[in-house]
Design a protein around this motif. Sequence first.
Motif, PDB file in Angstrom:
ATOM      1  N   ASP A 215      -5.348 -32.830 -12.795  1.00 60.90           N
ATOM      2  CA  ASP A 215      -5.224 -31.372 -12.788  1.00 60.90           C
ATOM      3  C   ASP A 215      -5.787 -30.738 -14.063  1.00 60.90           C
ATOM      4  O   ASP A 215      -6.402 -29.671 -14.010  1.00 60.90           O
ATOM      5  CB  ASP A 215      -3.741 -30.963 -12.666  1.00 60.90           C
ATOM      6  N   ARG A 216      -5.524 -31.369 -15.196  1.00 60.60           N
ATOM      7  CA  ARG A 216      -5.950 -30.789 -16.482  1.00 60.60           C
ATOM      8  C   ARG A 216      -6.597 -31.895 -17.315  1.00 60.60           C
ATOM      9  O   ARG A 216      -6.002 -32.950 -17.536  1.00 60.60           O
ATOM     10  CB  ARG A 216      -4.762 -30.193 -17.228  1.00 60.60           C
TER      11      ARG A 216
ATOM     12  N   ARG B 283      -9.257 -27.241 -15.940  1.00 61.92           N
ATOM     13  CA  ARG B 283      -7.932 -27.383 -15.341  1.00 61.92           C
ATOM     14  C   ARG B 283      -7.858 -26.674 -14.003  1.00 61.92           C
ATOM     15  O   ARG B 283      -8.654 -25.779 -13.689  1.00 61.92           O
ATOM     16  CB  ARG B 283      -6.866 -26.811 -16.290  1.00 61.92           C
TER      17      ARG B 283
ATOM     18  N   ALA C 298      -2.225 -25.005 -13.560  1.00 62.11           N
ATOM     19  CA  ALA C 298      -1.805 -25.731 -14.764  1.00 62.11           C
ATOM     20  C   ALA C 298      -1.887 -24.828 -15.989  1.00 62.11           C
ATOM     21  O   ALA C 298      -2.749 -23.951 -16.084  1.00 62.11           O
ATOM     22  CB  ALA C 298      -2.694 -26.963 -14.965  1.00 62.11           C
ATOM     23  N   ASP C 299      -0.957 -25.040 -16.927  1.00 61.68           N
ATOM     24  CA  ASP C 299      -0.975 -24.285 -18.189  1.00 61.68           C
ATOM     25  C   ASP C 299      -2.201 -24.681 -19.010  1.00 61.68           C
ATOM     26  O   ASP C 299      -2.707 -25.800 -18.907  1.00 61.68           O
ATOM     27  CB  ASP C 299       0.288 -24.563 -18.998  1.00 61.68           C
TER      28      ASP C 299
ATOM     29  N   VAL D 121       4.568 -32.983 -16.868  1.00 60.90           N
ATOM     30  CA  VAL D 121       3.471 -33.832 -16.437  1.00 60.90           C
ATOM     31  C   VAL D 121       4.026 -34.974 -15.597  1.00 60.90           C
ATOM     32  O   VAL D 121       5.041 -35.596 -15.954  1.00 60.90           O
ATOM     33  CB  VAL D 121       2.705 -34.387 -17.652  1.00 60.90           C
TER      34      VAL D 121
ATOM     35  N   HIS E 255      -3.944 -34.870 -17.601  1.00 56.25           N
ATOM     36  CA  HIS E 255      -2.579 -34.642 -17.100  1.00 56.25           C
ATOM     37  C   HIS E 255      -2.637 -34.307 -15.613  1.00 56.25           C
ATOM     38  O   HIS E 255      -3.564 -33.624 -15.155  1.00 56.25           O
ATOM     39  CB  HIS E 255      -1.913 -33.494 -17.857  1.00 56.25           C
ATOM     40  N   HIS E 256      -1.620 -34.771 -14.893  1.00 55.96           N
ATOM     41  CA  HIS E 256      -1.512 -34.461 -13.461  1.00 55.96           C
ATOM     42  C   HIS E 256      -0.066 -34.103 -13.152  1.00 55.96           C
ATOM     43  O   HIS E 256       0.868 -34.664 -13.740  1.00 55.96           O
ATOM     44  CB  HIS E 256      -1.970 -35.661 -12.620  1.00 55.96           C
ATOM     45  N   HIS E 257       0.119 -33.190 -12.204  1.00 53.07           N
ATOM     46  CA  HIS E 257       1.472 -32.706 -11.913  1.00 53.07           C
ATOM     47  C   HIS E 257       2.271 -33.726 -11.124  1.00 53.07           C
ATOM     48  O   HIS E 257       3.509 -33.679 -11.101  1.00 53.07           O
ATOM     49  CB  HIS E 257       1.406 -31.396 -11.117  1.00 53.07           C
TER      50      HIS E 257
END
Length: 708
Positions: free
Chosen positions: A158-159, A178, A182-183, A252, A273-275
């Motif tokens: 994701d990011r 991203r 995602a932030d 994360v 990073h992935h949710h």
Amino acid sequence: MAAREMGAAADLDLTACDREPIHIPGAVQPHGLLLIADPQTLTVVAGAGDIEGKLAPDWLGRSLSELLGIDVAQVLARAVAGPGGTVIGGVVAGYDVAFHRSGAYLLAELEPVDPDARGAAETLGWLDATANGFERTATLKALCERAAIAFRALTGFDRVMVYRFLDDEAGYVVAEDRDASADSFLNHHFPASDIPRQARALYVRNRTRVIPTIIYDPQPIRPTAFNNVDLSDVAIRSVSPIHLQYLRNMGVGASASISIVKDGMLWGLIACHHHAPRHLSRDVRTVAAALAGGLSRQITAKEEAESYRERLALRTEEDTLLPSLFDDERLERVLARRREDMRRMMGADGFAIIGDRIETTGFCPTDDKLRLLREWLGKREDAGVFSTRELGVEWPDARLLSPFTGVLAITLPQERLTLLWLRAEHVEEVEWAGNPHKAVKHDPNATLTPRSSFESWTQTVRGRARRWTLEQVEAAHRLRRMLREAGLLGELRRVNADLNRTSVDKDAALAQKDLLMREVDHRVQNSLQLVASFLMLQARAAGPGEVADQLQEARSRLSAVALVHRRLYRDDQIATIDLSRYLSELLDDMRASLGRDWGERLSAELAPVLIPTDRAVNVGLIAAELITNATKYAYSADHPGPIDIVLEQHRNKLRLIVADQGRGKQGDNVGFGSRMMSAVVQRIGGEVEYQDNQPGLRAVLTAPIEED
């Protein structure tokens, strides 16, 4: 980010973080299997993970080759070891197998195969296209932005952030790609404590790292006696609980990291990073590592190109300044005239020259404050070239120069000059992912806990100016050398001017002296010639006999003295003369005086010997005496014989040989000539040895060339 990439409060016991043994966790992540074997027998002695369910229930004590269904010894013998000594063993029962050496053990690491992996041709084509895209970027920032997009496309996370380490080891997100949900952490800073030293070392050793899910039960090594085995090269080793909690605090679900290593040093990370849980197969990680290597090379190229452009611009400014430095004008005046160019050269807000007077341009403090700064610089050991962006850290009285906090200084003590480039304070708004200075009660015995807040926190940084680049500091060192050379040249010109004035007076005196010397020489030559002519007339008047011979000997001695006098007058070198040339001309005179019959029998072999003039006169008198004695005693007057004259040099001594082939030595002839020659030989510290020439006599004079 991976391995506590962005966590842990700044005021915890950071040395404890640095000592955490993350390379020997004693467990692995549950998505893989680990087998530990004896490298000699390949017997499995320990393992971790669901080995019973995936391989065999009776795995312990069995052969590693039997369990994996491959000839491990043959694989290890044929394969080429990769980074960290890792050997790829192929695919076994749906797992990628990799072998590692760890101390006294052989480790076999098994990870699930990616069923949707790209083919080799497709992968190579994608890598080539991406690498070409990296090359086409014009700036380092554009390169990092394109890299973030490429790595997200490769990993599917994701990011994806390009995270760079700064000079103080803090981290900075320079680029990001991203998902909209995602932030963003773009342009955020993270404290150096977020990644302990041992984690940084592992990032250099293992270029890729993946945590498919942050919620898992570590699979311990069994038996427990082997839980201290070093798992530094094992990708599935278990992660620090502190880091897992840190990732949960960030929201994360899975993370991965790819190291950016430049010149053997950790330049930064590709942080993913992935949710939700997400795995990266070994194939994808291998491609990511190759792409990171290409990115590192492009980073090097971009940084070197930027450095080259700045260095070239500075060199151009130096070349423009250089000719004026070596004119006849005083150095301080030249610099004062070019002071605005000097300011722009270093990108300074102000520039000052402190010498007999103070010259400034741009924005500068008052003269009295500049003198205080110069006085402080003069007390420092590094006062030759000094640079800082935080003057307050170096100088207790830096507030007097407010708002200037950046100083680049060149001190030239010999010229009593100081050059100052000044930069005003540059207030920075640094955005952190959470407050890195938030107070935490310190307890040395407390359990480490990760940072829980990642909300943007802005810090205002004061007391700093824009950083002086390495190229600017190097240019300052070069400029100082140029100025010192110019100062020395200017001083040399002034000394030469004084010497020229003195030389003019001296030349006039020398010209007068030369005129007098020529007059004296003319008179001396006339006197010597007159006496020689008188002696020749007296010898003829006396007729054959002893008186005529004595008069002829006196004339020969007088010729030796006159010859040296003529050479002194003719040659520019007065202190020394070439003894071989002197003796050669002396022999020519003696041939003329002895007559044709004797002259034809005189032969000479003379090596060049430089000798002081006064010693040459003495050697000439001795040579004339030895040759005269040979003509008188070796042969009869009516039957001239050969006489050989040899001049040699042995180190710091000369050797003069006069040899005949006549009667040999006939008693001791102690007359006026012999007594005179003995006195002259003693005066020059020499000795004369008479040897049998078989036939004839060989007289050898040995004497120092210089006076002892």
